[in-house]
Design a protein around this motif. Structure first.
Motif, PDB file in Angstrom:
ATOM      1  N   ASP A 162      10.267  -8.254  12.333  1.00  0.00           N
ATOM      2  CA  ASP A 162       8.838  -8.327  12.036  1.00  0.00           C
ATOM      3  C   ASP A 162       8.291  -6.981  11.564  1.00  0.00           C
ATOM      4  O   ASP A 162       7.223  -6.540  11.975  1.00  0.00           O
ATOM      5  N   THR A 163       9.041  -6.350  10.653  1.00  0.00           N
ATOM      6  CA  THR A 163       8.556  -5.136   9.997  1.00  0.00           C
ATOM      7  C   THR A 163       7.823  -5.523   8.723  1.00  0.00           C
ATOM      8  O   THR A 163       8.369  -6.249   7.883  1.00  0.00           O
ATOM      9  N   HIS A 164       6.593  -5.028   8.571  1.00  0.00           N
ATOM     10  CA  HIS A 164       5.781  -5.310   7.388  1.00  0.00           C
ATOM     11  C   HIS A 164       5.527  -3.998   6.639  1.00  0.00           C
ATOM     12  O   HIS A 164       5.013  -3.038   7.230  1.00  0.00           O
ATOM     13  N   ILE A 165       5.865  -3.986   5.362  1.00  0.00           N
ATOM     14  CA  ILE A 165       5.505  -2.864   4.483  1.00  0.00           C
ATOM     15  C   ILE A 165       4.464  -3.402   3.510  1.00  0.00           C
ATOM     16  O   ILE A 165       4.782  -4.229   2.647  1.00  0.00           O
ATOM     17  N   THR A 166       3.225  -2.957   3.637  1.00  0.00           N
ATOM     18  CA  THR A 166       2.120  -3.550   2.878  1.00  0.00           C
ATOM     19  C   THR A 166       1.356  -2.475   2.105  1.00  0.00           C
ATOM     20  O   THR A 166       0.914  -1.477   2.684  1.00  0.00           O
ATOM     21  N   GLN A 167       1.225  -2.670   0.795  1.00  0.00           N
ATOM     22  CA  GLN A 167       0.371  -1.809  -0.030  1.00  0.00           C
ATOM     23  C   GLN A 167      -0.978  -2.502  -0.150  1.00  0.00           C
ATOM     24  O   GLN A 167      -1.135  -3.509  -0.835  1.00  0.00           O
ATOM     25  N   HIS A 168      -1.979  -1.957   0.565  1.00  0.00           N
ATOM     26  CA  HIS A 168      -3.300  -2.581   0.598  1.00  0.00           C
ATOM     27  C   HIS A 168      -4.151  -2.214  -0.612  1.00  0.00           C
ATOM     28  O   HIS A 168      -4.922  -3.034  -1.119  1.00  0.00           O
ATOM     29  N   ALA A 169      -4.076  -0.958  -1.039  1.00  0.00           N
ATOM     30  CA  ALA A 169      -4.870  -0.461  -2.159  1.00  0.00           C
ATOM     31  C   ALA A 169      -4.070   0.638  -2.850  1.00  0.00           C
ATOM     32  O   ALA A 169      -2.935   0.937  -2.469  1.00  0.00           O
ATOM     33  N   SER A 170      -4.645   1.250  -3.865  1.00  0.00           N
ATOM     34  CA  SER A 170      -3.875   2.143  -4.733  1.00  0.00           C
ATOM     35  C   SER A 170      -3.440   3.435  -4.069  1.00  0.00           C
ATOM     36  O   SER A 170      -2.480   4.065  -4.509  1.00  0.00           O
ATOM     37  N   GLY A 171      -4.147   3.868  -3.036  1.00  0.00           N
ATOM     38  CA  GLY A 171      -3.886   5.174  -2.462  1.00  0.00           C
ATOM     39  C   GLY A 171      -4.632   6.284  -3.173  1.00  0.00           C
ATOM     40  O   GLY A 171      -4.533   7.459  -2.784  1.00  0.00           O
ATOM     41  N   GLY A 172      -5.389   5.958  -4.218  1.00  0.00           N
ATOM     42  CA  GLY A 172      -6.140   6.961  -4.961  1.00  0.00           C
ATOM     43  C   GLY A 172      -7.465   7.299  -4.312  1.00  0.00           C
ATOM     44  O   GLY A 172      -7.940   6.605  -3.407  1.00  0.00           O
ATOM     45  N   ASP A 173      -8.094   8.371  -4.796  1.00  0.00           N
ATOM     46  CA  ASP A 173      -9.378   8.804  -4.244  1.00  0.00           C
ATOM     47  C   ASP A 173     -10.474   7.766  -4.451  1.00  0.00           C
ATOM     48  O   ASP A 173     -11.378   7.635  -3.631  1.00  0.00           O
ATOM     49  N   ASN A 174     -10.391   7.021  -5.556  1.00  0.00           N
ATOM     50  CA  ASN A 174     -11.436   6.047  -5.887  1.00  0.00           C
ATOM     51  C   ASN A 174     -10.978   4.617  -5.601  1.00  0.00           C
ATOM     52  O   ASN A 174     -11.277   3.689  -6.338  1.00  0.00           O
ATOM     53  N   TRP A 175     -10.280   4.438  -4.482  1.00  0.00           N
ATOM     54  CA  TRP A 175      -9.664   3.147  -4.168  1.00  0.00           C
ATOM     55  C   TRP A 175     -10.671   2.037  -3.945  1.00  0.00           C
ATOM     56  O   TRP A 175     -10.339   0.853  -4.056  1.00  0.00           O
ATOM     57  N   GLN A 176     -11.918   2.376  -3.641  1.00  0.00           N
ATOM     58  CA  GLN A 176     -12.958   1.355  -3.490  1.00  0.00           C
ATOM     59  C   GLN A 176     -13.849   1.267  -4.726  1.00  0.00           C
ATOM     60  O   GLN A 176     -15.008   0.870  -4.647  1.00  0.00           O
ATOM     61  N   SER A 177     -13.290   1.585  -5.854  1.00  0.00           N
ATOM     62  CA  SER A 177     -13.998   1.494  -7.135  1.00  0.00           C
ATOM     63  C   SER A 177     -14.528   0.084  -7.362  1.00  0.00           C
ATOM     64  O   SER A 177     -13.895  -0.906  -6.972  1.00  0.00           O
TER      65      SER A 177
END
Length: 864
Positions: free
Chosen positions: A271-286
């Protein structure tokens, strides 16, 4: 070690660009008659013959090969310059290392692909893939269609058809190096719409224990676009709960993972999950990430690793590789760029690749006519690092001088040190607002956005605090511009931009439906409407959040439109990568723009055409005249691209017919009102298309009446330009938005006048002088402009770079130096009885009448 090839053989240098090893593919052109068989070709690195594959992409009229796609695995320790040798005659080649080629077979239930070490079996019912090595199971994929949950329903995949292609080895006699298997079908579930479709392409390699799986999910339903608005939440959209692939490795396999190339390997726990939720950039909530409610709902930046729901690690951007002790490794291409994405390791030998993951109940909206493509790789080499190259792959290109010799691209010539336009183009990689930096500015990431360009020029004058989001959607063909720069400079960053954009355009910007209006189906969406935020329209121009309701006469934006059709970049993407999908998009976009201008041949449509016969931008179906504007120019260019790819003469004949029905060597240019810049500057695009037509005829020495008609039309308009054209910004008072995009557009005039210099029978120098004037003006104006890094300006420079240098350096050609001819009036210049023409055209369509098509045409107008 092989004998050094004879120096009398022809040799093409192929340079590998990039620091890493990996699989390289590139396109190589040949002059007419040079290569008639792949057995004439061998690839060498120093004194060694290199194992590779090749596949003809298109042919010349005489049947000789025009372009091939060649692929080979480049070692990081190898030299970076290879040579493709061309013998004068086909040769018989030995078997390389005594290794057998790939083989494919099938029966009623299964497909089987055999490689030197593996046997892959694919069920034609469940679509499960099983990999065996030494008759022992090594890996199973539950379904090559993927596992889909839509609208909270489980689904089952149904295969409709499959096909395969083989790629021949250049080194081993009659051996197959790559088999490409394509599976197409749909998902079965309860719905009142068309179900989602899938296309999965699997590549099997002989020389490497490697398979590549590319999967495309497709919503074939049309958008309803009420009142011409194309927002998220449209009834034609499909909501996905989750989509991915279930894999099972051999029993008792212990899995480990590496989150990025330089990170340490970690033992995976259940049950290991590797998840990319957003870009990791400064403006990720653009605001580029708004949902149908115009809200950004991203809660977590970067990636997260959990075990049994407990967070154990976080980070910025993940490029994970999973490895099992039985020798199997896997990775997902563009994992973080196409967020959200995840890999779940359920236990020691079971895992999931989630391309649309189920995260906190989030629904993924696939808009009507939209696709999304993902790629993942599997390796069976017993090497944990065997797939690192996937995330930073090397690229390859033929020597620039060879490309010039073959006239591989239009007006293609090496860059000189004094080329001011080339220096401006370089800003696209070096400026603080370069193309990669612009991705970060607006966070041009996520599965729908990645690959597109930020239309920052639309923000000129914007004073607000929130990011201004505007999508570019391939206007003026940056795919072509990027590929051209890659071939000129060898900088693989240009190729990366082109490849990412090409996939985005093919998935998102093209309207993949057959159930909307004929002039929309299969078309290319416009960019975001000028000087307005994209809001919830995503990459589809008009949004209800923009305020005013658009009408059919609104300038810019909207649904697919004939004045926004770009095929050349996709054509060269096909030639350089071998992508069959890119070629099909060229052909289908050409069919679409044909419907825009020539119609779909219904009788009711003809009545509408009668009403609109005097409207600008439309073909007059009663005298055959096409508008003198960019849409007609793009139609001609699309036809010429199809001709270059297929050598089917009908494409060239249609281009000739359109030229004859658009402009004439004796036009009264004063009646064209070309001094009205805002309405008529488009004529330069049409004349550029005529230049391209002439270049194709010149290359084949086809100096027939169609050639001279086009040439004399070009010279007629070029003579007018000599006297009347000056920089647009010298008349800024008549321009609605007098910005430096107008300066970049001046290069079109340089192209036309430089071509006139080459094709004119006499008095050539004034054309070249005026062409140089416009080229130098562009360099001077933009060199000090604060707008020089804007996307639209850079794309225009890339698209229109090189004609002055190309035509001025070409040797004089006396084959067409006869004087201009006297031409009878064009059909559209002659008076005609509109009533008679209507009746004539109506009865012509009656002969092909389809009641079904007539009803459908009316229904589309009523519903939309």
């Amino acid at each position: 070690m092989d004998k050094q090839p004879s120096p009398t053989n022809n040799s093409i240098a192929i340079e590998v660009v990039g620091k890493n090893e990996g699989f390289c593919r590139t396109g190589i052109p040949f002059p007419t008659g040079k290569v008639t068989s792949l057995t004439q070709l061998t690839l060498h690195l120093g004194n060694n013959t290199i194992e590779c594959h090749a596949h003809p992409l298109c042919y010349w009229q005489d049947g000789s090969i025009k372009w091939i796609n060649i692929g080979f695995f480049h070692s990081a320790t190898a030299q970076k310059q290879y040579h493709l040798l061309i013998s004068n005659e086909p040769t018989v080649k030995p078997t390389f290392h005594d290794a057998p080629g790939l083989q494919i077979s099938n029966d009623a239930n299964n497909l089987t692909i055999s490689t030197p070490e593996h046997r892959f079996t694919i069920s034609l019912t469940s679509l499960a893939l099983t990999a065996q090595r030494a008759n022992k199971p090594q890996l199973t994929i539950a379904s090559l269609a993927g596992t889909l949950s839509s609208d909270n329903q489980p689904t089952s995949a149904k295969l409709t058809h499959w096909r395969s292609r083989s790629f021949q080895s250049l080194t081993s006699n009659n051996a197959v190096n790559i088999i490409e298997l394509e599976l197409e079908g749909y998902f079965e579930y309860k719905t009142d719409k068309q179900p989602l479709r899938f296309t999965t392409v699997v590549e099997f390699y002989r020389a490497m224990p490697l398979i590549k799986i590319q999967t495309t999910l497709h919503n074939p339903n049309p958008a309803t676009h009420p009142r011409g608005l194309w927002d998220l939440g449209d009834q034609g959209s499909e909501l996905l709960n989750a989509f991915g692939f279930d894999l099972e490795l051999a029993n008792n396999d212990n899995l480990s993972y590496q989150i990025s190339r330089d990170a340490p390997w970690q033992q995976a726990r259940p049950d290991t999950h590797i998840t990319q939720h957003a870009s990791g950039g400064d403006n990720w909530q653009s605001p580029i990430h708004v949902d149908k409610n115009n809200q950004v709902t991203l809660k977590t930046n970067g990636f997260e690793i959990t075990e049994n729901h407990n967070q154990i690690s976080t980070g910025i951007r993940a490029t994970p590789i999973i490895y099992g002790v039985n020798g199997t490794s896997l990775t997902v291409g563009k994992f973080w760029e196409n967020f959200p994405s995840s890999i779940i390791i359920n236990n020691k030998n079971k895992l999931q690749i989630n391309l649309f993951p189920a995260i906190n109940g989030t629904l993924h909206e696939l808009q009507g006519g939209e696709k999304k493509t993902h790629t993942f790789w599997l390796n069976f080499s017993d090497q944990s690092d065997a797939l690192h190259w996937v995330h930073t792959p090397p690229t390859a290109k033929a020597d620039t001088d060879w490309l010039v010799t073959c006239s591989a691209l239009p007006v293609f010539i090496p860059i000189s040190e004094t080329d001011g336009v080339a220096k401006l183009i370089g800003i696209g990689l070096t400026h603080e607002h370069n193309f990669f930096a612009k991705r970060e500015t607006v966070d041009e990431y996520g599965w729908r956005n990645f690959g597109d360009l930020y239309a920052d020029h639309e923000s000129l004058g914007y004073k607000g605090k929130e990011l201004f989001i505007s999508h570019y959607n391939n206007q003026y063909d940056p795919i072509y511009g990027f590929l051209r720069q890659f071939l000129l400079t060898g900088d693989n960053r240009w190729f990366e931009l082109a490849d990412d954009l090409a996939q985005h355009v093919k998935d998102i910007d093209i309207y993949h439906t057959t159930d909307d209006k004929a002039e929309y189906n299969g078309g290319l969406f416009w960019h975001t409407d000028h000087y307005l935020k994209a809001a919830t329209a995503t990459h589809r121009s008009f949004s209800k959040a923009q305020g005013n309701t658009p009408d059919v006469d609104r300038s810019g934006g909207g649904g697919p439109g004939g004045q926004h059709c770009y095929t050349t970049g996709l054509a060269y993407h096909h030639l350089l990568t071998g992508s069959e999908e890119s070629k099909q998009m060229v052909l289908s976009l050409t069919q679409w723009i044909a419907r825009v201008y020539d119609g779909s041949n219904t009788c009711f449509e003809l009545l509408l055409a009668f009403k609109n016969r005097q409207a600008s931008g439309r073909k007059n179906h009663f005298n055959g005249q096409y508008p003198l504007d960019r849409g007609t120019g793009y139609y001609i260019i699309a036809l010429l691209d199809c001709y270059q790819l297929t050598q089917e003469p009908d494409y060239l004949l249609k281009a000739e017919q359109i030229i004859r029905n658009t402009a004439h060597p004796a036009d009264d240019i004063a009646e064209r009102n070309l001094a009205n810049i805002e309405e008529c500057w488009f004529y330069t695009v049409l004349l550029q298309a005529i230049c391209h037509f002439l270049d194709i005829k010149d290359a084949s020495k086809s100096y027939d009446e169609a050639f001279y008609y086009a040439r004399d039309t070009l010279l007629h308009y070029a003579n007018w330009m000599l006297v009347n054209e000056s920089p647009y910004l010298h008349k800024s008072e008549i321009l609605e938005f007098p910005n430096d995009t107008w300066a970049a557009q001046e290069l079109r005039k340089t192209h036309i006048l430089a071509a006139a210099f080459y094709y004119a029978p006499n008095d050539q120098e004034p054309y070249l002088d005026k062409a140089k004037f416009f080229r130098d003006y562009v360099v001077t104006q933009l060199s000090t402009s604060i707008e020089k890094s804007y996307t639209r300006i850079l794309v225009l420079l890339m698209q229109n770079h090189g004609p002055y240098e190309y035509y001025s350096s070409r040797p004089t050609n006396n084959d067409f130096r006869n004087c201009r001819q006297d031409w009878p009036k064009a059909n559209y210049q002659q008076s005609c009885n509109i009533g008679f023409s209507l009746i004539k055209e109506f009865f012509k369509r009656l002969l092909k009448l389809s009641i079904k098509n007539e009803i459908r045409w009316i229904k589309m107008r009523i519903e939309r």
